[in-house]
Scaffold this motif. Sequence first.
Motif, PDB file in Angstrom:
ATOM      1  N   ALA A 373      11.221  -2.844  15.692  1.00 32.41           N
ATOM      2  CA  ALA A 373       9.770  -2.581  15.882  1.00 32.41           C
ATOM      3  C   ALA A 373       9.275  -1.505  14.858  1.00 32.41           C
ATOM      4  CB  ALA A 373       9.339  -2.491  17.278  1.00 32.41           C
ATOM      5  N   THR A 374      10.359  -0.476  15.151  1.00 31.95           N
ATOM      6  CA  THR A 374       9.856   0.838  14.448  1.00 31.95           C
ATOM      7  C   THR A 374      10.018   0.637  12.895  1.00 31.95           C
ATOM      8  OG1 THR A 374      10.978   2.080  16.112  1.00 31.95           O
ATOM      9  CG2 THR A 374      10.643   3.345  14.064  1.00 31.95           C
ATOM     10  N   GLY A 375      11.122  -0.252  12.506  1.00 31.17           N
ATOM     11  CA  GLY A 375      11.010  -0.486  11.007  1.00 31.17           C
ATOM     12  C   GLY A 375      10.071  -1.208  10.389  1.00 31.17           C
ATOM     13  N   ARG A 376       9.453  -1.952  11.348  1.00 32.24           N
ATOM     14  CA  ARG A 376       8.271  -2.769  10.944  1.00 32.24           C
ATOM     15  C   ARG A 376       6.963  -1.766  10.758  1.00 32.24           C
ATOM     16  NH1 ARG A 376       4.822  -4.482   8.793  1.00 32.24           N
ATOM     17  NH2 ARG A 376       3.996  -6.745   8.600  1.00 32.24           N
ATOM     18  N   MET A 377       6.874  -0.956  11.624  1.00 35.99           N
ATOM     19  CA  MET A 377       5.953   0.016  11.622  1.00 35.99           C
ATOM     20  C   MET A 377       5.988   0.646  10.124  1.00 35.99           C
ATOM     21  SD  MET A 377       4.958   3.248  14.267  1.00 35.99           S
ATOM     22  CE  MET A 377       6.536   3.947  14.011  1.00 35.99           C
ATOM     23  N   MET A 378       7.369   1.170   9.761  1.00 33.02           N
ATOM     24  CA  MET A 378       7.411   1.846   8.657  1.00 33.02           C
ATOM     25  C   MET A 378       6.639   1.351   7.347  1.00 33.02           C
ATOM     26  SD  MET A 378       8.642   4.623   9.809  1.00 33.02           S
ATOM     27  CE  MET A 378       8.437   5.396   8.087  1.00 33.02           C
ATOM     28  N   HIS A 379       6.430  -0.014   7.451  1.00 25.95           N
ATOM     29  CA  HIS A 379       5.900  -0.752   6.257  1.00 25.95           C
ATOM     30  C   HIS A 379       4.359  -0.442   6.276  1.00 25.95           C
ATOM     31  CE1 HIS A 379       8.932  -3.811   5.162  1.00 25.95           C
ATOM     32  NE2 HIS A 379       9.335  -3.765   6.550  1.00 25.95           N
ATOM     33  N   LEU A 380       3.677   0.392   7.171  1.00 26.37           N
ATOM     34  CA  LEU A 380       2.434   0.864   7.191  1.00 26.37           C
ATOM     35  C   LEU A 380       2.242   2.366   7.175  1.00 26.37           C
ATOM     36  CD1 LEU A 380       1.411  -1.597  10.017  1.00 26.37           C
ATOM     37  CD2 LEU A 380       0.667  -1.955   7.576  1.00 26.37           C
ATOM     38  N   VAL A 381       3.089   2.986   7.681  1.00 24.67           N
ATOM     39  CA  VAL A 381       3.369   4.399   7.775  1.00 24.67           C
ATOM     40  C   VAL A 381       3.251   5.185   6.624  1.00 24.67           C
ATOM     41  CG1 VAL A 381       4.472   6.548   8.550  1.00 24.67           C
ATOM     42  CG2 VAL A 381       4.524   4.469  10.012  1.00 24.67           C
ATOM     43  N   ASP A 382       2.227   6.153   6.458  1.00 27.33           N
ATOM     44  CA  ASP A 382       2.071   6.653   5.125  1.00 27.33           C
ATOM     45  C   ASP A 382       1.669   5.947   3.869  1.00 27.33           C
ATOM     46  OD1 ASP A 382       2.439   9.318   6.242  1.00 27.33           O
ATOM     47  OD2 ASP A 382       4.458   9.541   5.251  1.00 27.33           O
ATOM     48  N   GLY A 383       0.984   4.950   4.292  1.00 25.45           N
ATOM     49  CA  GLY A 383       0.416   3.901   3.383  1.00 25.45           C
ATOM     50  C   GLY A 383       1.127   2.529   3.437  1.00 25.45           C
ATOM     51  N   PRO A 384       0.517   1.354   3.487  1.00 19.59           N
ATOM     52  CA  PRO A 384       1.159   0.192   3.477  1.00 19.59           C
ATOM     53  C   PRO A 384       1.968  -0.184   2.203  1.00 19.59           C
ATOM     54  CG  PRO A 384      -0.974  -0.149   3.317  1.00 19.59           C
ATOM     55  CD  PRO A 384      -0.818   1.294   3.359  1.00 19.59           C
ATOM     56  N   ASP A 385       2.689  -1.128   2.350  1.00 21.72           N
ATOM     57  CA  ASP A 385       3.548  -1.500   1.082  1.00 21.72           C
ATOM     58  C   ASP A 385       2.794  -1.926   0.009  1.00 21.72           C
ATOM     59  OD1 ASP A 385       5.678  -0.914   2.788  1.00 21.72           O
ATOM     60  OD2 ASP A 385       6.315  -2.925   2.824  1.00 21.72           O
ATOM     61  N   GLU A 386       1.662  -2.696   0.308  1.00 24.85           N
ATOM     62  CA  GLU A 386       0.904  -3.085  -0.839  1.00 24.85           C
ATOM     63  C   GLU A 386       0.363  -2.098  -1.592  1.00 24.85           C
ATOM     64  OE1 GLU A 386       1.826  -6.057   2.241  1.00 24.85           O
ATOM     65  OE2 GLU A 386       0.943  -4.252   2.177  1.00 24.85           O
ATOM     66  N   VAL A 387      -0.338  -0.860  -0.999  1.00 24.44           N
ATOM     67  CA  VAL A 387      -0.863   0.292  -1.649  1.00 24.44           C
ATOM     68  C   VAL A 387       0.069   0.903  -2.803  1.00 24.44           C
ATOM     69  CG1 VAL A 387      -1.799   2.778  -1.343  1.00 24.44           C
ATOM     70  CG2 VAL A 387      -2.510   0.509  -0.003  1.00 24.44           C
ATOM     71  N   HIS A 388       1.319   1.107  -2.322  1.00 24.13           N
ATOM     72  CA  HIS A 388       2.402   1.610  -3.026  1.00 24.13           C
ATOM     73  C   HIS A 388       2.728   0.815  -4.205  1.00 24.13           C
ATOM     74  CE1 HIS A 388       3.054   5.237  -0.701  1.00 24.13           C
ATOM     75  NE2 HIS A 388       2.937   4.421   0.356  1.00 24.13           N
ATOM     76  N   ILE A 389       2.778  -0.434  -3.989  1.00 21.90           N
ATOM     77  CA  ILE A 389       3.197  -1.565  -4.954  1.00 21.90           C
ATOM     78  C   ILE A 389       2.072  -1.248  -6.018  1.00 21.90           C
ATOM     79  CG2 ILE A 389       3.117  -3.846  -5.616  1.00 21.90           C
ATOM     80  CD1 ILE A 389       4.809  -4.270  -3.040  1.00 21.90           C
ATOM     81  N   ARG A 390       0.754  -1.379  -5.882  1.00 24.25           N
ATOM     82  CA  ARG A 390      -0.504  -1.408  -6.639  1.00 24.25           C
ATOM     83  C   ARG A 390      -0.455   0.022  -7.429  1.00 24.25           C
ATOM     84  NH1 ARG A 390      -5.576   1.156  -5.501  1.00 24.25           N
ATOM     85  NH2 ARG A 390      -7.473   0.109  -6.663  1.00 24.25           N
ATOM     86  N   ALA A 391      -0.128   0.973  -6.617  1.00 18.71           N
ATOM     87  CA  ALA A 391      -0.136   2.441  -7.541  1.00 18.71           C
ATOM     88  C   ALA A 391       0.946   2.471  -8.308  1.00 18.71           C
ATOM     89  CB  ALA A 391       0.076   3.574  -6.252  1.00 18.71           C
ATOM     90  N   LEU A 392       2.047   1.794  -8.063  1.00 16.95           N
ATOM     91  CA  LEU A 392       3.448   1.741  -8.992  1.00 16.95           C
ATOM     92  C   LEU A 392       3.130   0.755 -10.159  1.00 16.95           C
ATOM     93  CD1 LEU A 392       6.261   2.451  -9.721  1.00 16.95           C
ATOM     94  CD2 LEU A 392       6.870   0.533  -8.191  1.00 16.95           C
ATOM     95  N   ALA A 393       2.397  -0.350  -9.843  1.00 16.88           N
ATOM     96  CA  ALA A 393       2.180  -1.371 -10.916  1.00 16.88           C
ATOM     97  C   ALA A 393       1.152  -0.704 -12.195  1.00 16.88           C
ATOM     98  CB  ALA A 393       1.607  -2.506 -10.392  1.00 16.88           C
ATOM     99  N   ARG A 394       0.038   0.184 -11.492  1.00  5.44           N
ATOM    100  CA  ARG A 394      -0.922   0.823 -12.329  1.00  5.44           C
ATOM    101  C   ARG A 394      -0.372   1.747 -13.200  1.00  5.44           C
ATOM    102  NH1 ARG A 394      -6.733   1.229  -9.196  1.00  5.44           N
ATOM    103  NH2 ARG A 394      -7.236  -0.976  -9.165  1.00  5.44           N
ATOM    104  N   SER A 395       0.660   2.615 -12.632  1.00  5.87           N
ATOM    105  CA  SER A 395       1.130   3.867 -13.216  1.00  5.87           C
ATOM    106  C   SER A 395       1.994   3.082 -14.316  1.00  5.87           C
ATOM    107  CB  SER A 395       2.244   4.605 -12.196  1.00  5.87           C
ATOM    108  OG  SER A 395       2.704   5.531 -13.088  1.00  5.87           O
ATOM    109  N   LEU A 396       2.921   2.083 -14.028  1.00  4.38           N
ATOM    110  CA  LEU A 396       3.762   1.555 -15.274  1.00  4.38           C
ATOM    111  C   LEU A 396       3.024   0.896 -16.344  1.00  4.38           C
ATOM    112  CD1 LEU A 396       6.256  -0.159 -13.112  1.00  4.38           C
ATOM    113  CD2 LEU A 396       6.683   1.948 -14.199  1.00  4.38           C
ATOM    114  N   ILE A 397       1.718   0.355 -15.891  1.00  4.85           N
ATOM    115  CA  ILE A 397       1.108  -0.389 -16.826  1.00  4.85           C
ATOM    116  C   ILE A 397       0.408   0.691 -17.929  1.00  4.85           C
ATOM    117  CG2 ILE A 397      -1.261  -1.597 -17.572  1.00  4.85           C
ATOM    118  CD1 ILE A 397      -0.434  -3.332 -14.702  1.00  4.85           C
TER     119      ILE A 397
END
Length: 406
Positions: A373-397
């Motif tokens: 349950a704590t691990g599942r929460m970590m997918h949201l803490v300090d920004g959800p996974d999707e936000v980090h994926i979006r930021a990474l993709a934009r930076s690489l592009i």
Amino acid sequence: MDFEYSDKVNELRRKLQAFMDAYVIPNRETFEQQIAESGDPHFYPPILEELKAKARAEGLWNLFLPDDEYGAGLTNLEYAPLAEIMGRVEWSSEIFNCNAPDTGNMEIFAQFGTEEQKKQWLEPLLEGKIRSGYAMTEPGVSSSDPINLQFTIKREGDEYVLNGRKWWTTGASRERCQIFIVMGLTNPDNPIKHQRHTMVLVPRNTPGLTVLRNLSVMGYTHNDGHAELVFENVRVPVSNRLGDENAAFAISQARLGPGRIHHCMRSIGAASFALELMIKRATERSTYGSRLAEHGVIQNYIAESAIEIEQARLLTFKAAWTMDTIGKKAAMNQIAMIKVVAPRVHTNVVNRAIQVYGGEGISQDTPLAHMWATGRMMHLVDGPDEVHIRALARSLIKQASLAKAE
């Protein structure tokens, strides 16, 4: 890149691991029992204070702070393996005064606080006498994009007046949480969207501030809690501002870089502990005439888990090394990567361990269900996974476009 541990870090790792094995892991049941007997899920169990005194006496205290004046003077890379060891037991970081959100809060107090603020709040936090909260996320808006925050901080003479709601303020459910760092709108009309918000300090006992309720995590009530706060015409002096007006985004970014390293390494520590439990179970239990460890599917679970943990560890080390040697901005892509990878490893490995344990794995007789349950929460803490994926993709592009233009 050299990830070899220095003599100083090796000695701290040895002492920390020995402390965890001798005092923390054997007291997991004591921790839970003392809370249960109190009847208050947010009770501060005496075992914590007992272990904190032992840890401090052994020099295992404030290890996260890179500033020699306040902490151990370790770099992000040097602290990373220590955070991993602490991550083996969810509540153990508090024993060493290395628990979130206090770690990040102490860092920005040290960096942006006035001398008066440091004396009033940083010193007792460094001593482990109080806890602090970081009130940013709000109900009703998509807080993964902080520009959406609607909480208002209006200046009236020599005071700020605060109105709105915050939630998922970790630590706030305990009375020991005595000070909140609150982020809100001070200049909503500023055309520069990232210069609209300010951080102010609000003591717990300030009139108009209500700790409304605790929020459970998938049914689990964490001891320090994650609270929803209501601010109704809360007044604090302008001297309670942390840093400059309309500079909250810059301060929050200074806070989040190291904090994400800490979160990820704790998740890796939890995954490593789950793998240990998985192997123990697999070598002790038999089905259909053979040990679980002899079944191909279980061997696959163990091997895949070890591979994922090592990959996540090395990627986090690289992010920490980049921050230390080149700077936080240069490490943005690596930080985004680890913030996606580490929660995945956390939940993947714990999920496999639960499967190996069977019915016991989802019961209160092992820590695995709570760890998941704590691990599942970590997918949201300090920004959800999707936000980090979006930021990474934009930076690489963007990097690819710039390279092509050259």
